[in-house]
Design an enzyme around this catalytic site. Sequence first.
Site, short mmCIF file in Angstrom:
data_model
loop_
_atom_site.label_atom_id
_atom_site.label_comp_id
_atom_site.label_asym_id
_atom_site.label_seq_id
_atom_site.Cartn_x
_atom_site.Cartn_y
_atom_site.Cartn_z
N CYS A 10 0.86 -1.18 0.00
CA CYS A 10 0.00 0.00 0.00
C CYS A 10 0.90 1.24 0.00
O CYS A 10 2.12 1.11 -0.02
CB CYS A 10 -1.00 0.01 1.14
SG CYS A 10 -0.32 0.13 2.79
N CYS A 82 -4.34 -0.85 -2.46
CA CYS A 82 -4.87 0.49 -2.75
C CYS A 82 -4.52 0.86 -4.18
O CYS A 82 -3.55 0.36 -4.74
CB CYS A 82 -4.36 1.53 -1.76
SG CYS A 82 -2.61 1.93 -1.89
N CYS A 89 3.26 0.29 -8.70
CA CYS A 89 3.89 -0.97 -8.31
C CYS A 89 4.86 -1.42 -9.40
O CYS A 89 4.48 -1.55 -10.57
CB CYS A 89 2.82 -2.04 -8.07
SG CYS A 89 3.51 -3.57 -7.41
#
Length: 143
Positions: A10, A82, A89
């Site tokens: 997250c 999230c 990412c």
Amino acid sequence: MNKPSILFICTHNSARSQIAEGYINNRYGDRYTAYSAGTEVTHIHPLAIEVMNERGIDISGQRSKALSEFIDSDIDIVVTVCDGAKAVCPVFPGVKHTIHKEFMDPSAATGSDEEKREIFRRVRDEIIQWIDMNVQPGGTLAV
């Protein structure tokens, strides 16, 4: 056989991913090894620690970690919790599964201390329910 590893990601690695890491390692530690990281390193939110303690799980020894700590690790499953983390990412070489499951950020809660605590509890319970519904005996998470 090595247990599959799961990395929960997250933004701040302060609540959602920490809750997931602690729960997997406590409840499913015989089948998985869980980690968590954030796109930014902060600290574990005290209410995350408190609401996990209510479930008998101590996450006070965990720490906020940067994604860079895991880039060269053998991670089997990456779970972004999230949209912010999903958007940035990185690709983890060798990852077998990438999963996105959005959970509300309890750290953004406003109101009284008790109102904030209730939001942390709700998010904790949503994460636990999602994990319990999706853990597979063969070492994967269903989606």
